[in-house]
Structure formats: structure tokens, C-alpha cells
Enzyme design. Structure first.
Site, PDB file in Angstrom:
ATOM      1  N   LYS A  73      -6.316   4.398  -4.166  1.00 43.40           N
ATOM      2  CA  LYS A  73      -6.589   3.308  -3.214  1.00 43.40           C
ATOM      3  C   LYS A  73      -6.174   3.700  -1.795  1.00 43.40           C
ATOM      4  O   LYS A  73      -6.954   3.564  -0.856  1.00 43.40           O
ATOM      5  CB  LYS A  73      -5.796   2.058  -3.649  1.00 43.40           C
ATOM      6  CG  LYS A  73      -5.663   1.001  -2.592  1.00 43.40           C
ATOM      7  CD  LYS A  73      -4.942  -0.229  -3.097  1.00 43.40           C
ATOM      8  CE  LYS A  73      -3.436  -0.196  -3.028  1.00 43.40           C
ATOM      9  NZ  LYS A  73      -2.847  -0.409  -1.682  1.00 43.40           N
ATOM     10  N   ASN A  74      -4.946   4.192  -1.654  1.00 39.99           N
ATOM     11  CA  ASN A  74      -4.424   4.430  -0.312  1.00 39.99           C
ATOM     12  C   ASN A  74      -5.015   5.668   0.357  1.00 39.99           C
ATOM     13  O   ASN A  74      -4.784   5.903   1.548  1.00 39.99           O
ATOM     14  CB  ASN A  74      -2.894   4.497  -0.338  1.00 39.99           C
ATOM     15  CG  ASN A  74      -2.291   3.131  -0.651  1.00 39.99           C
ATOM     16  OD1 ASN A  74      -2.991   2.121  -0.616  1.00 39.99           O
ATOM     17  ND2 ASN A  74      -1.008   3.105  -0.964  1.00 39.99           N
TER      18      ASN A  74
ATOM     19  N   ARG B 242      -3.755  -5.495   4.612  1.00 37.59           N
ATOM     20  CA  ARG B 242      -3.203  -4.883   5.807  1.00 37.59           C
ATOM     21  C   ARG B 242      -3.959  -3.637   6.270  1.00 37.59           C
ATOM     22  O   ARG B 242      -4.076  -3.373   7.462  1.00 37.59           O
ATOM     23  CB  ARG B 242      -1.763  -4.514   5.453  1.00 37.59           C
ATOM     24  CG  ARG B 242      -0.929  -4.158   6.569  1.00 37.59           C
ATOM     25  CD  ARG B 242       0.460  -3.858   6.068  1.00 37.59           C
ATOM     26  NE  ARG B 242       1.107  -2.980   7.007  1.00 37.59           N
ATOM     27  CZ  ARG B 242       1.655  -3.407   8.126  1.00 37.59           C
ATOM     28  NH1 ARG B 242       1.666  -4.664   8.425  1.00 37.59           N
ATOM     29  NH2 ARG B 242       2.201  -2.550   8.957  1.00 37.59           N
TER      30      ARG B 242
ATOM     31  N   ASP C  11       6.379   2.962  -3.391  1.00 33.91           N
ATOM     32  CA  ASP C  11       5.386   2.355  -4.284  1.00 33.91           C
ATOM     33  C   ASP C  11       5.682   2.618  -5.770  1.00 33.91           C
ATOM     34  O   ASP C  11       4.958   2.114  -6.638  1.00 33.91           O
ATOM     35  CB  ASP C  11       3.969   2.860  -3.934  1.00 33.91           C
ATOM     36  CG  ASP C  11       3.495   2.325  -2.593  1.00 33.91           C
ATOM     37  OD1 ASP C  11       4.096   1.355  -2.095  1.00 33.91           O
ATOM     38  OD2 ASP C  11       2.528   2.885  -2.039  1.00 33.91           O
TER      39      ASP C  11
ATOM     40  N   ARG D  41       5.989  -6.615   8.292  1.00 32.12           N
ATOM     41  CA  ARG D  41       5.572  -5.206   8.366  1.00 32.12           C
ATOM     42  C   ARG D  41       4.915  -5.032   9.733  1.00 32.12           C
ATOM     43  O   ARG D  41       3.727  -5.241   9.897  1.00 32.12           O
ATOM     44  CB  ARG D  41       4.610  -4.866   7.221  1.00 32.12           C
ATOM     45  CG  ARG D  41       5.324  -4.812   5.875  1.00 32.12           C
ATOM     46  CD  ARG D  41       4.360  -4.698   4.730  1.00 32.12           C
ATOM     47  NE  ARG D  41       3.740  -3.398   4.585  1.00 32.12           N
ATOM     48  CZ  ARG D  41       2.756  -3.146   3.725  1.00 32.12           C
ATOM     49  NH1 ARG D  41       2.291  -4.108   2.947  1.00 32.12           N
ATOM     50  NH2 ARG D  41       2.221  -1.952   3.640  1.00 32.12           N
TER      51      ARG D  41
ATOM     52  N   ARG E  56      -5.875  -5.587  -7.063  1.00 27.67           N
ATOM     53  CA  ARG E  56      -5.990  -4.926  -5.759  1.00 27.67           C
ATOM     54  C   ARG E  56      -5.803  -3.422  -5.888  1.00 27.67           C
ATOM     55  O   ARG E  56      -6.307  -2.669  -5.057  1.00 27.67           O
ATOM     56  CB  ARG E  56      -4.923  -5.463  -4.794  1.00 27.67           C
ATOM     57  CG  ARG E  56      -5.098  -6.916  -4.456  1.00 27.67           C
ATOM     58  CD  ARG E  56      -4.137  -7.328  -3.392  1.00 27.67           C
ATOM     59  NE  ARG E  56      -4.224  -6.417  -2.255  1.00 27.67           N
ATOM     60  CZ  ARG E  56      -3.424  -6.449  -1.208  1.00 27.67           C
ATOM     61  NH1 ARG E  56      -2.466  -7.340  -1.147  1.00 27.67           N
ATOM     62  NH2 ARG E  56      -3.564  -5.584  -0.224  1.00 27.67           N
TER      63      ARG E  56
ATOM     64  N   ILE F  57      12.683   2.235   2.714  1.00 24.33           N
ATOM     65  CA  ILE F  57      11.431   2.026   3.475  1.00 24.33           C
ATOM     66  C   ILE F  57      11.200   0.526   3.679  1.00 24.33           C
ATOM     67  O   ILE F  57      10.901   0.085   4.780  1.00 24.33           O
ATOM     68  CB  ILE F  57      10.220   2.654   2.738  1.00 24.33           C
ATOM     69  CG1 ILE F  57      10.472   4.141   2.442  1.00 24.33           C
ATOM     70  CG2 ILE F  57       8.927   2.458   3.540  1.00 24.33           C
ATOM     71  CD1 ILE F  57      10.477   5.045   3.633  1.00 24.33           C
TER      72      ILE F  57
ATOM     73  N   CYS G 234       3.912  -9.686   4.693  1.00 17.41           N
ATOM     74  CA  CYS G 234       3.441  -9.595   3.321  1.00 17.41           C
ATOM     75  C   CYS G 234       4.542 -10.109   2.413  1.00 17.41           C
ATOM     76  O   CYS G 234       5.581 -10.567   2.888  1.00 17.41           O
ATOM     77  CB  CYS G 234       3.032  -8.185   2.965  1.00 17.41           C
ATOM     78  SG  CYS G 234       4.390  -7.078   2.925  1.00 17.41           S
TER      79      CYS G 234
END
Ligand code: EPU
Length: 416
Positions: free
Chosen positions: A22-23, A92, A303, A121, A395, A325, A116
Site C-alpha cells: 500500500k505505502n 492522509r 507499522d 500528524r 484500508r 515515531i 488521525c
């Protein structure tokens, strides 16, 4: 709203195909807008976030078509330079439209993404970088209005933000002159974007390092690219296999992108072997408590923080999980406690006492990775767990139930 009902206690067994990341996919989609032509992206995961990004792109007048895991983006005609609030608020990453539209059209009107589930963020690093490249930036009714022309400059990022690195790359590749971006993110998703931009005709050097040099070009051409495998999906199935004492091959997983996760897994006693086309995880033997602290790549990914915490509930001893993070990314803790996990929190440090055998309960998804951690917990727990608000999972995890069912899990989706 859909729920997942999971009957736990079955060791996961078999092969699971790891999807495109996804990213990585989202920045490549934004990059397609920089070329006047038709880009094709293969190995696209079928996810709500990808569909949202496609809607954001369609809004500009470009045309997207998704078929059999491939997405085509025809960006020959762009007639709107806007990313509206209704779409940006749900995801985002649609803020990447700022760099993409500035790069393509020299102007952009993009809604601010907002916070979020786990706190604010900000986008200050994105905006100060754009200003350094000569963009005039104004905030008007919740929208960032940005205008070029952009000129190359030296930009030092305050923090190696993934999103800011993507946005600045997209903006700088067609800017006049030379840009040097220092202290950039080095995630594999950034490397894949740099590689696609260079195939499109961009002149970027410094791939995989924290300094990228960009020599601006007048135009870019459309290309065909393949999305890299999702390291977080792979890590999630790795943890699920280990905690359920299963035997799962993660097909197409890229061990090079998982160095820190695999090192920590090995330390915790998870047995795995790298095969010709992936990673085989064998969940035999006891798990040991191992601390992790999240960091930018190649450090331990935030993540994977929630999933790792779930693994540690089954490990022998006390482990610490620290998120540097996102200090507040711990919504999963109270839900894991409902399943019987022994976790205490102090600021951004979770202390996990294991091993415990969790027991099924009703729990709630709060964000994507927290939800993944609950699914793993439910798979390993005794009895039945009901997870509500699972739209978060759609998602970022392609065909989650069918993949888990193929591995022998007892899982079903029900509508309220
Ligand atoms: N930050 C700032 N100012 C900025 C930008 C970031 O202070 O202008 C801070 C953030 O608040 C955070 C840190 O910098 O503390 C890192 O944020 P980053 O910008 O790197 O995150 P992101 O680009 O918004 C991406 C992923 C996230 C992942 C983070 C960190 C995408 C679409 N999203 O977000 O993925 O957690 O990097 O690795 O790539 C997920 O997939 O579940 C997810 C949330």
C-alpha cells in the site's frame, strides 16, 4: 458495519501470497500525474486506500482503471488542480497531491489532512520544504493553496519523514535547476518511487541514501512499473504464524526489506528460512521476550509495533515496546487487555508480561495496524473473538479473511 468473528486456537498452515505494498503504491499513483500519458502499475493491492487515491486522481481529470491487479492512470488531461476535503480527510496520503500537482501544473489546492486515530500528524516539514523550493503557500479555509514556479534548492528535512520525502521528490523532479534533499527517509517505498521517477526520465541520484540530488527536467514520460511486496503485510503474517505455532510460507516477501523485523524475530526464537520466493515461518518452540523500539528505516517499523506487542504476549518474560515515531500509537493496548494480555503503559513505553494464553472477547478496531494486532491475538486466543469496526483493515490488508481461511483460520465477516 462489518465485524470479524474469529475462533482461535488453530495453527496457521500453508502459503500466503504477499500483496503489493500500500505505502509504495500510493506514491507511485501520485507520480503518474507527472507524466502526460498512460502509466500502468502492476501488482497493485486491491485496498480501500488505493481506491480512495484513484478517486483523488480522477477528480483532477486524469482517468484510472483497475483490472486484474493492474492500475492504469491516463494523465493526458488534467483540468483540476485540487484534492478535496471529502477525500483527503479519509486518507492522509492524498496529501501527495500537493507535490504531484505542483510538479505537473505549477499550482495545487489540497485539503489539509488533519489528525488521525492516534493523535496529530503535522505536515510542517512538507510545507517548509515546498517553500524552500520557491512555492508560495497559503492556508485558505482548510486548504493549502500552493503556487510555483519551483526552483531547485538545498532542503534539509527536520526529520526523515516518509510523506515529506515523497511530496518533495514529486515537486522537485520538474523544478528548474538542482535540488538537494538532505535527511530524507530511506524506506523501500521511497527507493521504489525514486526508481519509477528515474524510469520516467527524472535525474535523481543518491538512491537508498539520506541525501537525494535531483536535476530538474522539463518533462517526464509514462512508464509501466510493478509495486514492491508489502513488508508490513509480510511481517503481520509472520507474527500470526509464530504466535499460533503454525507453518506459513510468505510468498514474494522480500527479506531485505524486513531485516530488523527478522533479526528481532530470530532473537525471540521464531524459526524462519528464506526460500527462493519468500520466507517460511515455523512457529515451533517457546518464544522469548525481546524489546523493540521503533525507528525510521532500517529501524524497527512503527507499522509493526502493535503486531509485535501481540507476539510478546505469548513470549516468556517481560518485554518493552517503545514507539518513538508516534508516541500515542497505543490504542490496541486496552483491547489486548480485554483479551487477557498483561500490558502496562507509561508514556510511549509498553511493558508486556508473558506468556499468557489470551481468551476470546469482544474488541474494537481503532486503526489499521491496531486492528491487525487484534486479528493476530484472536487467532491465537482460546475461544471466540468478535472484532468490530473492521473497515480499518480493508484500508491496508488485501483479502484478509480469505487469505487467513486458506491458512486454516476459522474466520468470518458478518454485517450488523
Ligand atoms: N512529522 C512531522 N512533520 C511533518 C511530517 C511528519 O512532525 O511534516 C512527524 C510525524 O508526526 C511522525 C514522524 O514525523 O512523528 C514520521 O511521520 P512520517 O511523515 O514519516 O509518516 P507518514 O508519511 O505520514 C508513513 C506511512 C505510515 C507510517 C509512517 C512511519 C504512508 C502512506 N504512511 O506515514 O503508515 O506509519 O510513514 O513509517 O506511507 C500505515 O500504513 O498503517 C501507516 C500509518
Amino acid at each position: 458495519m462489518d465485524k470479524l468473528i474469529i475462533e482461535g486456537g488453530m495453527p496457521l498452515q500453508g502459503e500466503v501470497q504477499i500483496a503489493g505494498a500500500k505505502n509504495a503504491a500510493l506514491p507511485l499513483m501520485a507520480a503518474a500525474l507527472l507524466a502526460d500519458g498512460q502509466t500502468t502499475l502492476h501488482n497493485m493491492p486491491s485496498l480501500v486506500d488505493v481506491k480512495t487515491m484513484a478517486r483523488v486522481i480522477d477528480w483532477t481529470g486524469a482517468k484510472t482503471t483497475f483490472e486484474n491487479g493492474s492500475l492504469t492512470i491516463d494523465a493526458s488531461d488534467i483540468n483540476r488542480i485540487e484534492a478535496p476535503y471529502e477525500l483527503v480527510k479519509t486518507m492522509r496520503a492524498s496529501f501527495y497531491m500537493l507535490g504531484a500537482l505542483l510538479g505537473r501544473a505549477g499550482e495545487a489546492k489540497v485539503s489539509l489532512p488533519g489528525g488521525c486515530a492516534w493523535g496529530p500528524r503535522p505536515v510542517d516539514i512538507h510545507l517548509s520544504g515546498m517553500r524552500a523550493l520557491g512555492a508560495e503557500i497559503e492556508l485558505d479555509q482548510g486548504y493549502i493553496i500552493a503556487k510555483g514556479p519551483l526552483r531547485g534548492n538545498n532542503v534539509v528535512l527536520d526529520f526523515p519523514s516518509v510523506g515529506a520525502t515523497v511530496n518533495l521528490l514529486l515537486a522537485a523532479v520538474r523544478a528548474e535547476g538542482e535540488t538537494v534533499l538532505e535527511n530524507v527517509a530511506r524506506e523501500p517505498e521511497i527507493t521504489s518511487l525514486v526508481s519509477m521517477l528515474n524510469s520516467m526520465g527524472a535525474r535523481i541520484t543518491g538512491e537508498r541514501t539520506s541525501t537525494l540530488k535531483i536535476h530538474g527536467v522539463d518533462s517526464l514520460h509514462a512508464v509501466t512499473e510493478t509495486v514492491i511486496p508489502d513488508r508490513i503485510e509480510a511481517g503481520t503474517y509472520l507474527v500470526a504464524a509464530a504466535l499460533t505455532a503454525g507453518d506459513v510460507t510468505l510468498k514474494s516477501a522480500e527479506p531485505e526489506h524486513l531485516t530488523m523485523v527478522l533479526a528481532k524475530a530470530a532473537e525471540a526464537g521464531v524459526k524462519f528460512t528464506v526460500t527462493t520466493d519468500g520466507i517460511r515461518v515455523e512457529g515451533r518452540g517457546a518464544l522469548r521476550a525481546v524489546d523493540v523500539e521503533t525507528a525510521v528505516y532500517p529501524g524497527f517499523p512503527t507499522d509493526m509495533q502493535a503486531q509485535w506487542m501481540t507476539l510478546m504476549t505469548g513470549a516468556d518474560g517481560v518485554s518493552l515496546v517503545v514507539d518513538t515515531i508516534y508516541q500515542d500509537r497505543f490504542a490496541h493496548v486496552s483491547e489486548l487487555q480485554r483479551l487477557g494480555a498483561r500490558v502496562s503503559m507509561k508514556e510511549n513505553v509498553a511493558r508486556i508480561h508473558g506468556p499468557v494464553r489470551m481468551r476470546g472477547a469482544q474488541v474494537m478496531s481503532t486503526d489499521l495496524r491496531a486492528s491487525a494486532s487484534l486479528v493476530i491475538a484472536a487467532l491465537a486466543a482460546e475461544g471466540t473473538t468478535e472484532i468490530s469496526r473492521i473497515y480499518h483493515l480493508d484500508r491496508g490488508y488485501e483479502n484478509l479473511e480469505s487469505k487467513l481461511e486458506m491458512l486454516g483460520a476459522k474466520i468470518k465477516r458478518v454485517s450488523d
